[in-house]
Design a protein around this motif. Structure first.
Motif, mmCIF file in Angstrom:
data_model
loop_
_atom_site.group_PDB
_atom_site.id
_atom_site.type_symbol
_atom_site.label_atom_id
_atom_site.label_comp_id
_atom_site.label_asym_id
_atom_site.label_seq_id
_atom_site.Cartn_x
_atom_site.Cartn_y
_atom_site.Cartn_z
ATOM 1 N N SER A 1 -13.605 2.648 -2.501
ATOM 2 C CA SER A 1 -13.477 4.082 -3.261
ATOM 3 C C SER A 1 -11.638 4.442 -2.479
ATOM 4 C CB SER A 1 -13.992 5.219 -2.620
ATOM 5 O OG SER A 1 -15.536 5.117 -2.915
ATOM 6 N N ARG A 2 -10.897 4.998 -3.510
ATOM 7 C CA ARG A 2 -9.772 6.001 -3.249
ATOM 8 C C ARG A 2 -9.381 6.942 -2.511
ATOM 9 N NH1 ARG A 2 -3.958 6.793 -6.288
ATOM 10 N NH2 ARG A 2 -2.531 4.887 -4.490
ATOM 11 N N GLU A 3 -8.896 7.462 -1.769
ATOM 12 C CA GLU A 3 -8.618 8.494 -1.042
ATOM 13 C C GLU A 3 -7.645 9.734 -1.615
ATOM 14 O OE1 GLU A 3 -10.578 9.362 1.766
ATOM 15 O OE2 GLU A 3 -11.714 6.901 1.715
ATOM 16 N N GLU A 4 -8.356 10.653 -1.071
ATOM 17 C CA GLU A 4 -7.245 12.154 -1.598
ATOM 18 C C GLU A 4 -5.989 11.535 -0.441
ATOM 19 O OE1 GLU A 4 -8.347 16.302 -1.915
ATOM 20 O OE2 GLU A 4 -10.461 15.181 -1.284
ATOM 21 N N ARG A 5 -4.688 12.255 -0.861
ATOM 22 C CA ARG A 5 -3.440 12.569 -0.536
ATOM 23 C C ARG A 5 -3.486 13.397 1.128
ATOM 24 N NH1 ARG A 5 1.985 11.871 -0.559
ATOM 25 N NH2 ARG A 5 2.595 10.626 -2.239
ATOM 26 N N ILE A 6 -3.144 12.679 1.657
ATOM 27 C CA ILE A 6 -3.392 13.035 2.973
ATOM 28 C C ILE A 6 -2.518 14.496 3.225
ATOM 29 C CG2 ILE A 6 -1.518 11.864 4.797
ATOM 30 C CD1 ILE A 6 -4.774 11.793 6.240
ATOM 31 N N MET B 1 1.184 -1.365 -0.040
ATOM 32 C CA MET B 1 -0.027 -0.703 -0.295
ATOM 33 C C MET B 1 1.174 1.052 -0.174
ATOM 34 S SD MET B 1 -2.192 -0.735 3.868
ATOM 35 C CE MET B 1 -3.258 0.783 3.316
ATOM 36 N N ASP B 2 -0.146 2.035 -0.947
ATOM 37 C CA ASP B 2 1.114 3.284 -0.464
ATOM 38 C C ASP B 2 1.117 4.418 1.294
ATOM 39 O OD1 ASP B 2 0.571 3.783 -2.455
ATOM 40 O OD2 ASP B 2 -0.331 5.439 -2.942
ATOM 41 N N ALA B 3 2.343 4.977 1.415
ATOM 42 C CA ALA B 3 2.451 6.097 2.466
ATOM 43 C C ALA B 3 1.358 6.739 2.397
ATOM 44 C CB ALA B 3 3.406 6.445 2.389
ATOM 45 N N ASP B 4 0.725 7.305 1.449
ATOM 46 C CA ASP B 4 0.113 8.511 2.328
ATOM 47 C C ASP B 4 -1.235 8.212 2.594
ATOM 48 O OD1 ASP B 4 -1.456 7.746 -0.210
ATOM 49 O OD2 ASP B 4 -0.022 8.761 -1.318
ATOM 50 N N LEU B 5 -1.905 7.252 2.771
ATOM 51 C CA LEU B 5 -2.958 6.661 2.897
ATOM 52 C C LEU B 5 -4.343 7.123 1.798
ATOM 53 C CD1 LEU B 5 -3.621 8.512 6.833
ATOM 54 C CD2 LEU B 5 -3.309 6.194 6.029
ATOM 55 N N GLN B 6 -4.335 7.477 0.623
ATOM 56 C CA GLN B 6 -4.530 7.145 -0.513
ATOM 57 C C GLN B 6 -5.459 5.268 -0.115
ATOM 58 O OE1 GLN B 6 -2.437 8.136 -3.828
ATOM 59 N NE2 GLN B 6 -4.084 9.558 -3.776
ATOM 60 N N ASP B 7 -4.923 4.797 0.051
ATOM 61 C CA ASP B 7 -5.407 3.167 0.481
ATOM 62 C C ASP B 7 -5.869 3.061 1.228
ATOM 63 O OD1 ASP B 7 -4.121 3.191 -2.681
ATOM 64 O OD2 ASP B 7 -2.538 2.021 -1.401
HETATM 65 MG MG MG Z 1 0.022 7.472 -3.452
#
Ligand code: MG
Ligand code: UDP
Length: 318
Positions: A197-202, A93-99
């Motif tokens: 649903s994919r979140e926005e980059r935190i 998973m991404d580090a940015d909480l998009q997942d």
């Molecule tokens: Mg990302």
């Protein structure tokens, strides 16, 4: 108890990764069937990401840091994580909480049901930029259309759940460059999909600009399908035929009309020059297409690793 390795590639994620770890326990503590480890790959970050990762490592027992020698890119960073992880399963998973973190529980439930590959599928991309949405949409459709079948599942990216069997098969592949989008469907096994649903980059910014995305798409297309090469042959055969007919017509006109008026000569010359220019640009374009394939061969035949590990900082209890 079986273990899930959460593999996170990190490139300049000093803010995001702290937020990630301030929230993660709330989600994994309620999952009783699995233990967790985190494999955090620092992909040559230029900010304080490595220091932050070390700080997280010092306060947790379940973190391994893989520090790459420089920035290699998301795919090599994921590969390094998959090579290092010890779990019976992995979630990339991404580090940015998009997942979203709540998906970990859902993916774990699918592992429990016996699935080897869990594909989180984005049902909407409203939170992606329109550039990203359109280029990604075009990429998935183009590849599947030209191959005539679904070689890559649409709107599924590197956010995946993999069993040890699946991880080992991917790592066995000899490709120097990893193309997970194509490699994961290639291995088969028991596959399932979960919508989300994919979140926005935190915080922070995406590491993919138009140039990087175009490069990524071209590299993937050349790794997945030979369709463009075969199209060039077909196009070449057709245009050779047309050019030959055109040549015959020109020759006949030239022989039959012994005194062409001057403006007609100028018109014909301009016409021929523009046709030559058009043909040369088509040839240059096609050479470029062949060049992308050649580049792929070069990358995959030279005996170079696609990532270099500077240091692995193992979990404290190991
Ligand atoms: Mg990302
Ligand atoms: N990433 C990486 N190396 C790179 C680019 C990105 O390790 O050269 C990581 C990044 O830190 C993130 C993940 O790969 O955790 C996906 O990157 P990003 O979020 O920028 O991509 P997007 O979600 O916008 O597609």
């Amino acid at each position: 108890m079986e273990k899930i390795s959460i593999v996170i590639p990190c490139y300049n994620e000093e803010e995001a990764i702290e937020i990630y770890f301030s929230k993660i326990d709330e989600y994994i503590n309620k999952i009783e069937d699995f233990k967790f480890e985190f494999v955090l790959v620092n992909d040559g970050s230029k900010d304080k990401t490595l220091d932050i990762l070390k700080r997280i490592h010092s306060r947790r027992d379940d973190v391994t840091i893989v520090n790459l020698s420089r920035n290699f890119g998301q795919m090599p960073a994921i590969s390094a994580g998959l090579y290092t992880c010890k779990g019976d399963f992995a979630i990339i998973m991404d580090a940015d909480l998009q997942d979203p973190l709540y998906m970990i529980e859902k993916i774990a439930a699918k592992f429990k049901e016996g699935y080897d590959v869990v594909n989180p599928h984005r049902i909407d991309r409203k939170k992606d930029s329109s550039l990203k949405r359109n280029t990604a949409g075009f990429f998935y459709k183009f590849v599947n259309k030209i191959e005539g079948k679904k070689v890559i599942p649409e709107n599924v990216n590197c956010f995946r759940g993999l069993s040890r069997k699946a991880i080992d098969e991917i790592l066995k592949m000899k490709e120097r460059d990893r193309y997970l989008l194509a490699e994961i469907p290639y291995i088969g096994f028991k596959v399932c999909t979960i919508d989300f649903s994919r979140e926005e980059r935190i915080c922070g910014k995406t590491k993919y600009n138009l140039k990087k995305m175009t490069r990524y798409a071209l590299d993937n297309i050349s790794a997945i399908t030979s369709f463009p090469l075969y199209s060039i042959i077909k196009f070449g055969a057709l245009s050779s035929l047309l050019t030959f007919v055109n040549f015959l017509v020109m020759l006949i006109l030239f022989i039959c009309s012994n005194h062409l008026p001057m403006n007609q000569i100028i018109f014909m010359t301009l016409f021929i020059v523009s046709v030559i220019l058009l043909c040369s640009s088509i040839i240059i374009f096609f050479l470029g297409v062949i060049g992308v394939y050649l580049h792929n061969i070069l990358i995959n035949t030279r005996e170079r690793e696609n990532f270099i590990i500077d240091e692995v900082i193992t979990q404290k209890d190991k």
